[in-house]
Design a protein around this motif. Structure first.
Motif, PDB file in Angstrom:
ATOM      1  N   PRO A   1       2.615 -14.397  -4.709  1.00 44.18           N
ATOM      2  CA  PRO A   1       3.495 -13.389  -4.126  1.00 44.18           C
ATOM      3  C   PRO A   1       2.811 -12.031  -3.944  1.00 44.18           C
ATOM      4  O   PRO A   1       1.926 -11.671  -4.710  1.00 44.18           O
ATOM      5  CB  PRO A   1       4.627 -13.282  -5.151  1.00 44.18           C
ATOM      6  CG  PRO A   1       4.004 -13.672  -6.444  1.00 44.18           C
ATOM      7  CD  PRO A   1       2.927 -14.662  -6.113  1.00 44.18           C
ATOM      8  N   ALA A   2       3.238 -11.311  -2.931  1.00 43.72           N
ATOM      9  CA  ALA A   2       2.929  -9.891  -2.736  1.00 43.72           C
ATOM     10  C   ALA A   2       4.293  -9.231  -2.653  1.00 43.72           C
ATOM     11  O   ALA A   2       4.974  -9.335  -1.632  1.00 43.72           O
ATOM     12  CB  ALA A   2       2.129  -9.681  -1.463  1.00 43.72           C
TER      13      ALA A   2
ATOM     14  N   GLY B   1       0.816  -1.213   0.000  1.00 49.58           N
ATOM     15  CA  GLY B   1       0.000   0.000   0.000  1.00 49.58           C
ATOM     16  C   GLY B   1       0.848   1.260   0.000  1.00 49.58           C
ATOM     17  O   GLY B   1       0.563   2.212  -0.727  1.00 49.58           O
ATOM     18  N   ILE B   2       1.891   1.285   0.816  1.00 53.46           N
ATOM     19  CA  ILE B   2       2.781   2.447   0.876  1.00 53.46           C
ATOM     20  C   ILE B   2       3.471   2.663  -0.459  1.00 53.46           C
ATOM     21  O   ILE B   2       3.553   3.785  -0.954  1.00 53.46           O
ATOM     22  CB  ILE B   2       3.811   2.281   2.013  1.00 53.46           C
ATOM     23  CG1 ILE B   2       3.104   2.380   3.372  1.00 53.46           C
ATOM     24  CG2 ILE B   2       4.925   3.315   1.909  1.00 53.46           C
ATOM     25  CD1 ILE B   2       3.969   1.989   4.557  1.00 53.46           C
TER      26      ILE B   2
ATOM     27  N   GLY C   1       7.756  -0.902  -8.785  1.00 54.00           N
ATOM     28  CA  GLY C   1       6.340  -1.234  -8.838  1.00 54.00           C
ATOM     29  C   GLY C   1       5.949  -2.306  -7.846  1.00 54.00           C
ATOM     30  O   GLY C   1       6.651  -2.566  -6.871  1.00 54.00           O
ATOM     31  N   ILE C   2       4.803  -2.930  -8.141  1.00 54.58           N
ATOM     32  CA  ILE C   2       4.288  -4.021  -7.317  1.00 54.58           C
ATOM     33  C   ILE C   2       4.033  -5.216  -8.229  1.00 54.58           C
ATOM     34  O   ILE C   2       3.728  -5.057  -9.410  1.00 54.58           O
ATOM     35  CB  ILE C   2       3.019  -3.616  -6.541  1.00 54.58           C
ATOM     36  CG1 ILE C   2       1.933  -3.093  -7.474  1.00 54.58           C
ATOM     37  CG2 ILE C   2       3.344  -2.591  -5.473  1.00 54.58           C
ATOM     38  CD1 ILE C   2       0.621  -2.778  -6.790  1.00 54.58           C
TER      39      ILE C   2
ATOM     40  N   ALA D   1       2.102  -7.410 -12.966  1.00 53.85           N
ATOM     41  CA  ALA D   1       2.846  -6.406 -12.214  1.00 53.85           C
ATOM     42  C   ALA D   1       2.540  -5.016 -12.771  1.00 53.85           C
ATOM     43  O   ALA D   1       2.236  -4.857 -13.952  1.00 53.85           O
ATOM     44  CB  ALA D   1       4.351  -6.674 -12.305  1.00 53.85           C
ATOM     45  N   TYR D   2       2.638  -4.031 -11.897  1.00 52.48           N
ATOM     46  CA  TYR D   2       2.570  -2.627 -12.298  1.00 52.48           C
ATOM     47  C   TYR D   2       3.962  -2.048 -12.126  1.00 52.48           C
ATOM     48  O   TYR D   2       4.603  -2.248 -11.087  1.00 52.48           O
ATOM     49  CB  TYR D   2       1.578  -1.845 -11.424  1.00 52.48           C
ATOM     50  CG  TYR D   2       1.735  -0.354 -11.601  1.00 52.48           C
ATOM     51  CD1 TYR D   2       1.198   0.290 -12.717  1.00 52.48           C
ATOM     52  CD2 TYR D   2       2.438   0.407 -10.674  1.00 52.48           C
ATOM     53  CE1 TYR D   2       1.362   1.658 -12.900  1.00 52.48           C
ATOM     54  CE2 TYR D   2       2.609   1.772 -10.843  1.00 52.48           C
ATOM     55  CZ  TYR D   2       2.071   2.393 -11.951  1.00 52.48           C
ATOM     56  OH  TYR D   2       2.241   3.741 -12.137  1.00 52.48           O
ATOM     57  N   GLN D   3       4.448  -1.332 -13.156  1.00 56.41           N
ATOM     58  CA  GLN D   3       5.775  -0.719 -13.091  1.00 56.41           C
ATOM     59  C   GLN D   3       5.675   0.752 -13.434  1.00 56.41           C
ATOM     60  O   GLN D   3       5.026   1.137 -14.404  1.00 56.41           O
ATOM     61  CB  GLN D   3       6.730  -1.396 -14.070  1.00 56.41           C
ATOM     62  CG  GLN D   3       8.090  -0.715 -14.144  1.00 56.41           C
ATOM     63  CD  GLN D   3       8.972  -1.351 -15.196  1.00 56.41           C
ATOM     64  OE1 GLN D   3       9.692  -2.267 -14.901  1.00 56.41           O
ATOM     65  NE2 GLN D   3       8.890  -0.855 -16.418  1.00 56.41           N
TER      66      GLN D   3
END
Length: 192
Positions: free
Chosen positions: A96-97, A12-13, A71-72, A59-61
């Motif tokens: 995965p997170a 979240g951060i 990203g995540i 994934a988001y980059q």
């Protein structure tokens, strides 16, 4: 449960930081924000309890600079069981997170990176059919990769691992969730 909360808080951060760090700079390209969707396959290493793995990644980059992406990442990898040393082992999944880190020295060519976070293990509660040992819930997750990239694609060699310590070990068999494999991801531009 504490590790799950920490991983969710970290994700979240990072998401909030990435979103607030975006600028309207005139030099921003259409590929600054990217959704990466991919597939991977590999051989379990070491292979005491598992044989092979196949997975999907999302994934988001955000390109912080033209060479550095942050990203995540998440997805799902299915590990297939391997019967070994008299044990009827069970298959396991990994969700995965993770934080995504990428370094691109050039616009097209070689790149390196890693996903780092927590890997949640899914599947049967027991490690093996004839065992009373429970499968771990998860552990520290890492997926370093080296590959080739262009505007639309990433092709890579990876190592994926969930560190579970000695949780899940059955008698003379070490419990392991890790693989070496290959993969490809398609880059979808999300605009400026």
């Amino acid at each position: 449960m504490k590790k799950i909360k920490q991983a969710a808080l970290l994700a979240g951060i990072l998401t909030a930081g990435i979103m607030s760090a975006q600028s309207t700079d005139a030099h921003t390209t259409s590929m600054r924000n990217t959704l990466k969707v991919g597939l991977n396959a590999g051989i379990a290493v070491p292979n005491d309890n598992l044989s092979a793995a196949i997975g999907a990644d999302v994934a988001y980059q955000y390109l912080v600079t033209p060479s550095f992406g942050l990203g995540i990442a998440s997805g799902y990898t299915q590990y297939f069981k391997r019967n070994n040393k008299g044990w009827d082992n069970k298959s396991v999944g990994v969700v995965p997170a993770a934080v995504l880190l990428r370094y691109y020295p050039e616009k097209t060519g070689f790149y390196v990176g890693s996903d780092i976070g927590y890997g949640f293990l899914t599947g049967n509660e027991k490690v093996a059919s004839d065992s009373n040992v429970n499968r771990p819930d998860g552990g520290f997750y890492i997926k370093p990769e080296v590959g080739f990239h262009n505007r639309d694609w990433n092709f890579f060699v990876q190592y994926q691992k969930v560190f579970v310590g000695n949780r899940g070990d059955v008698a003379n068999q070490k419990y392991n969730v890790g693989n070496i494999g290959i993969g490809a991801a398609y880059n979808i531009a999300l605009g400026k």
